[in-house]
Design a protein around this motif. Structure first.
Motif, PDB file in Angstrom:
ATOM      1  N   LEU A 184       0.856  -1.194   0.000  1.00  0.00           N
ATOM      2  CA  LEU A 184       0.000   0.000   0.000  1.00  0.00           C
ATOM      3  C   LEU A 184       0.893   1.245   0.000  1.00  0.00           C
ATOM      4  O   LEU A 184       1.876   1.318   0.735  1.00  0.00           O
ATOM      5  N   ARG A 185       0.526   2.220  -0.816  1.00  0.00           N
ATOM      6  CA  ARG A 185       1.280   3.485  -0.795  1.00  0.00           C
ATOM      7  C   ARG A 185       0.806   4.294   0.403  1.00  0.00           C
ATOM      8  O   ARG A 185      -0.394   4.522   0.551  1.00  0.00           O
ATOM      9  N   GLY A 186       1.758   4.736   1.251  1.00  0.00           N
ATOM     10  CA  GLY A 186       1.345   5.552   2.403  1.00  0.00           C
ATOM     11  C   GLY A 186       2.382   5.555   3.499  1.00  0.00           C
ATOM     12  O   GLY A 186       3.549   5.229   3.274  1.00  0.00           O
ATOM     13  N   SER A 187       1.924   5.905   4.701  1.00  0.00           N
ATOM     14  CA  SER A 187       2.848   6.033   5.832  1.00  0.00           C
ATOM     15  C   SER A 187       2.755   4.786   6.714  1.00  0.00           C
ATOM     16  O   SER A 187       1.687   4.464   7.249  1.00  0.00           O
ATOM     17  N   ALA A 188       3.896   4.089   6.886  1.00  0.00           N
ATOM     18  CA  ALA A 188       3.922   2.859   7.680  1.00  0.00           C
ATOM     19  C   ALA A 188       3.507   3.154   9.128  1.00  0.00           C
ATOM     20  O   ALA A 188       2.724   2.403   9.720  1.00  0.00           O
ATOM     21  N   ASP A 189       4.013   4.255   9.682  1.00  0.00           N
ATOM     22  CA  ASP A 189       3.713   4.575  11.096  1.00  0.00           C
ATOM     23  C   ASP A 189       2.223   4.783  11.310  1.00  0.00           C
ATOM     24  O   ASP A 189       1.631   4.279  12.261  1.00  0.00           O
ATOM     25  N   GLU A 190       1.619   5.547  10.381  1.00  0.00           N
ATOM     26  CA  GLU A 190       0.190   5.839  10.538  1.00  0.00           C
ATOM     27  C   GLU A 190      -0.648   4.573  10.383  1.00  0.00           C
ATOM     28  O   GLU A 190      -1.591   4.341  11.141  1.00  0.00           O
ATOM     29  N   LEU A 191      -0.288   3.739   9.388  1.00  0.00           N
ATOM     30  CA  LEU A 191      -1.082   2.520   9.149  1.00  0.00           C
ATOM     31  C   LEU A 191      -0.921   1.550  10.314  1.00  0.00           C
ATOM     32  O   LEU A 191      -1.885   0.895  10.726  1.00  0.00           O
ATOM     33  N   ARG A 192       0.293   1.491  10.889  1.00  0.00           N
ATOM     34  CA  ARG A 192       0.519   0.621  12.062  1.00  0.00           C
ATOM     35  C   ARG A 192      -0.392   1.094  13.196  1.00  0.00           C
ATOM     36  O   ARG A 192      -1.046   0.301  13.863  1.00  0.00           O
ATOM     37  N   SER A 193      -0.469   2.402  13.379  1.00  0.00           N
ATOM     38  CA  SER A 193      -1.279   2.949  14.464  1.00  0.00           C
ATOM     39  C   SER A 193      -2.764   2.633  14.238  1.00  0.00           C
ATOM     40  O   SER A 193      -3.472   2.197  15.159  1.00  0.00           O
ATOM     41  N   ALA A 194      -3.243   2.802  12.992  1.00  0.00           N
ATOM     42  CA  ALA A 194      -4.664   2.573  12.698  1.00  0.00           C
ATOM     43  C   ALA A 194      -5.014   1.088  12.824  1.00  0.00           C
ATOM     44  O   ALA A 194      -5.951   0.721  13.560  1.00  0.00           O
ATOM     45  N   PHE A 195      -4.253   0.218  12.137  1.00  0.00           N
ATOM     46  CA  PHE A 195      -4.585  -1.214  12.171  1.00  0.00           C
ATOM     47  C   PHE A 195      -4.402  -1.759  13.598  1.00  0.00           C
ATOM     48  O   PHE A 195      -5.174  -2.600  14.062  1.00  0.00           O
ATOM     49  N   GLY A 196      -3.353  -1.261  14.290  1.00  0.00           N
ATOM     50  CA  GLY A 196      -3.104  -1.699  15.671  1.00  0.00           C
ATOM     51  C   GLY A 196      -4.306  -1.378  16.552  1.00  0.00           C
ATOM     52  O   GLY A 196      -4.776  -2.231  17.316  1.00  0.00           O
ATOM     53  N   ASN A 197      -4.838  -0.178  16.429  1.00  0.00           N
ATOM     54  CA  ASN A 197      -6.006   0.202  17.246  1.00  0.00           C
ATOM     55  C   ASN A 197      -7.170  -0.745  17.003  1.00  0.00           C
ATOM     56  O   ASN A 197      -7.857  -1.161  17.941  1.00  0.00           O
ATOM     57  N   LEU A 198      -7.414  -1.092  15.737  1.00  0.00           N
ATOM     58  CA  LEU A 198      -8.558  -1.978  15.425  1.00  0.00           C
ATOM     59  C   LEU A 198      -8.325  -3.380  16.000  1.00  0.00           C
ATOM     60  O   LEU A 198      -9.233  -3.988  16.580  1.00  0.00           O
ATOM     61  N   ILE A 199      -7.069  -3.884  15.844  1.00  0.00           N
ATOM     62  CA  ILE A 199      -6.793  -5.253  16.316  1.00  0.00           C
ATOM     63  C   ILE A 199      -6.845  -5.305  17.851  1.00  0.00           C
ATOM     64  O   ILE A 199      -7.456  -6.207  18.438  1.00  0.00           O
ATOM     65  N   PHE A 200      -6.255  -4.298  18.518  1.00  0.00           N
ATOM     66  CA  PHE A 200      -6.244  -4.330  19.982  1.00  0.00           C
ATOM     67  C   PHE A 200      -7.652  -4.108  20.542  1.00  0.00           C
ATOM     68  O   PHE A 200      -8.007  -4.683  21.564  1.00  0.00           O
ATOM     69  N   ASN A 201      -8.467  -3.304  19.853  1.00  0.00           N
ATOM     70  CA  ASN A 201      -9.876  -3.151  20.284  1.00  0.00           C
ATOM     71  C   ASN A 201     -10.574  -4.502  20.228  1.00  0.00           C
ATOM     72  O   ASN A 201     -11.338  -4.857  21.127  1.00  0.00           O
ATOM     73  N   ALA A 202     -10.319  -5.256  19.139  1.00  0.00           N
ATOM     74  CA  ALA A 202     -10.972  -6.567  18.996  1.00  0.00           C
ATOM     75  C   ALA A 202     -10.613  -7.454  20.188  1.00  0.00           C
ATOM     76  O   ALA A 202     -11.483  -8.133  20.763  1.00  0.00           O
ATOM     77  N   VAL A 203      -9.347  -7.393  20.608  1.00  0.00           N
ATOM     78  CA  VAL A 203      -8.929  -8.210  21.759  1.00  0.00           C
ATOM     79  C   VAL A 203      -9.645  -7.704  23.025  1.00  0.00           C
ATOM     80  O   VAL A 203     -10.191  -8.490  23.803  1.00  0.00           O
ATOM     81  N   ARG A 204      -9.681  -6.386  23.198  1.00  0.00           N
ATOM     82  CA  ARG A 204     -10.231  -5.803  24.426  1.00  0.00           C
ATOM     83  C   ARG A 204     -11.745  -5.968  24.537  1.00  0.00           C
ATOM     84  O   ARG A 204     -12.293  -6.032  25.626  1.00  0.00           O
ATOM     85  N   TYR A 205     -12.433  -6.013  23.386  1.00  0.00           N
ATOM     86  CA  TYR A 205     -13.905  -6.104  23.448  1.00  0.00           C
ATOM     87  C   TYR A 205     -14.421  -7.490  23.083  1.00  0.00           C
ATOM     88  O   TYR A 205     -15.570  -7.657  22.720  1.00  0.00           O
ATOM     89  N   THR A 206     -13.507  -8.499  23.160  1.00  0.00           N
ATOM     90  CA  THR A 206     -13.948  -9.878  22.915  1.00  0.00           C
ATOM     91  C   THR A 206     -13.656 -10.708  24.167  1.00  0.00           C
ATOM     92  O   THR A 206     -12.500 -10.768  24.617  1.00  0.00           O
ATOM     93  N   PRO A 207     -14.686 -11.293  24.748  1.00  0.00           N
ATOM     94  CA  PRO A 207     -14.461 -12.085  25.963  1.00  0.00           C
ATOM     95  C   PRO A 207     -13.539 -13.274  25.683  1.00  0.00           C
ATOM     96  O   PRO A 207     -13.387 -13.687  24.531  1.00  0.00           O
TER      97      PRO A 207
END
Ligand code: ADP
Length: 415
Positions: free
Chosen positions: A299-322
């Motif tokens: 993907l063309r773009g910023s690695a840092d920003e994409l890491r931050s965005a995808f990381g937030n979604l993945i960690f939310n999934a862990v935090r909001y899944t019993p």
């Protein structure tokens, strides 16, 4: 011979009379022509005189031409002026001494749902019924000086906020100028709420920390296990403040930095694999975390920003899944569009919350979100990063069953 001699003067006199008569008749004809022309002074019908009349007529013709040109220029200037006022984004209304509408532009019609053909002649306060406007009009009548108010009006796409100013104009007339300030008011409200929220979010852990510290400043400070428990709780709160400040700094960087480069490519498969490892650590063995598909598209773009965005979604999934739940990550090309998605079998989100999830500090269940280490800024960061990459976030969820967060990027971002 003597008879001829007496006839000459008579003949001369007669000739003189005839010549004078002819000249007089010519003058009367030209005068009548002038009179007739003045009754309907058209350039094409200007008489064609002779002698001194020729000069008069040609002067008249020049004057008439000049007048025509001036009329034309004035007409042009008026039309340009009218078009300029029509083109203004501000609403403009001319009101007479009684505050009856004389003239209004298109923006004024739009702002107050008025009709430029039907409404002139009507009192403006009969057409704009909001109490704020009635008060403004009453105050203006009492003291006709520049006065303003804000009104809320129903628009095609919801409520709009208008700033309305009444300005005394020439000869007892009044100008009403209206400006749509909906966006400014909205931004200002968001800014005010944001500052109030940040202050509140920072004060809460600080209150906890200072409460514990007070316990240590007594005659019998906690010792042993109790002291260690207090210190652990204080460290947790300090950690929470650190996370909040880190997220605030990320948001501020996203708002203030240049758009992500389109000539740098990010290896998303490697990024997702690394984030999965971090998610496994966060889950501590409580969830199954799998990758359904990992395309090798970059993907063309910023690695840092994409890491931050995808990381937030993945960690939310862990935090909001019993515990015992499943989290599935996928990076694929759908209809040419690079698409990243996280699906969980977690608590899910009721439909009414979904449109507001990306607002800063919006949480469905505040207690739960804070307890699981959330700052309330994760999805706001995701939305920002996606917007900066030309992408968008889609959320589907069933309460009690789970959610899917999908990031779709434009075709041109794919390599
Ligand atoms: P937080 O730090 O509170 O998690 P976010 O901005 O990341 O803030 O998310 C906003 C809210 O969206 C959360 O408080 C939570 O209520 C809801 N949410 C986010 N992700 C999920 C998910 N995977 N499942 C259920 N709810 C979620």
């Amino acid at each position: 011979m003597s008879g001829e001699t007496t006839l000459w003067p008579l003949l001369l006199l007669a000739a003189l009379v005839i010549a004078l008569g002819a000249a007089l008749a010519g003058q009367i004809r030209q005068r009548n022509a002038l009179r007739d022309w003045l009754a309907a002074p058209e350039l094409q019908t200007i008489p064609d005189g002779s002698g001194a009349w020729r000069e008069i007529f040609s002067r008249l013709q020049a004057l008439r031409k000049q007048e025509r040109r001036q009329q034309f220029e004035l007409g042009n200037a008026l039309e340009r002026f009218r078009l300029t006022i029509q083109a203004l984004p501000a609403g403009v209304m001319l009101l007479d001494g009684q505050l009856r509408i004389v003239w209004l532009n298109d923006a004024a019609c739009r702002h107050f749902a008025l009709d430029a053909a039907r409404d002139p002649g009507t009192l403006v306060s009969q057409l704009i019924r909001q109490s704020e406007f009635q008060q403004l009009a009453a105050a203006y009548r009492a003291h006709p000086s520049r006065q303003s108010a804000q009104l809320r009006v129903a628009g095609n796409d919801g409520e709009r906020v208008l700033s309305v100013i009444l300005i005394p104009f020439s000869e007892g007339e009044t100008l009403l100028v209206s400006t749509d300030v909906t966006e400014q008011v909205r931004t200002e409200t968001i800014r005010r709420d944001f500052i109030a929220n940040v202050s509140h979010e920072l004060r809460t852990p600080l209150t906890v920390i200072s409460g514990f510290l007070e316990q240590f400043d007594t005659a019998t400070p906690p010792t042993g296990e109790a002291a260690r428990a207090f210190i652990r709780l204080m460290a947790e709160q300090a950690e929470r403040m650190k996370r909040l400040i880190a997220d605030l700094l990320t948001l501020s960087r996203l708002e203030n930095s240049e758009l992500p480069p389109s000539d740098e490519t990010v290896d998303i498969a490697a990024l997702v694999a690394a984030l999965r490892t971090e998610a496994l650590a966060l889950s501590a063995g409580q969830h199954t975390i799998e990758t359904a598909e990992l395309s090798d598209a970059k993907l063309r773009g910023s690695a840092d920003e994409l890491r931050s965005a995808f990381g937030n979604l993945i960690f939310n999934a862990v935090r909001y899944t019993p515990a015992g739940g499943r989290i599935t990550l996928a990076w694929r090309i759908v209809d040419g569009q690079p698409t990243f998605s996280v699906t969980d079998t977690g608590i899910g989100i009721a439909a009414e919350h979904i449109p507001r999830l990306t607002e800063r500090f919006y949480r469905v269940d505040k207690g739960r979100a804070t307890a699981s280490g959330g700052t309330g800024l994760g999805l706001a960061i995701v939305k920002h990063v996606l917007a900066r990459h030309g992408g968008r976030l889609e959320i589907t969820s069933v309460p009690g069953r789970g959610s899917t967060f999908t990031c779709r990027f434009p075709v041109e971002r794919s390599v």
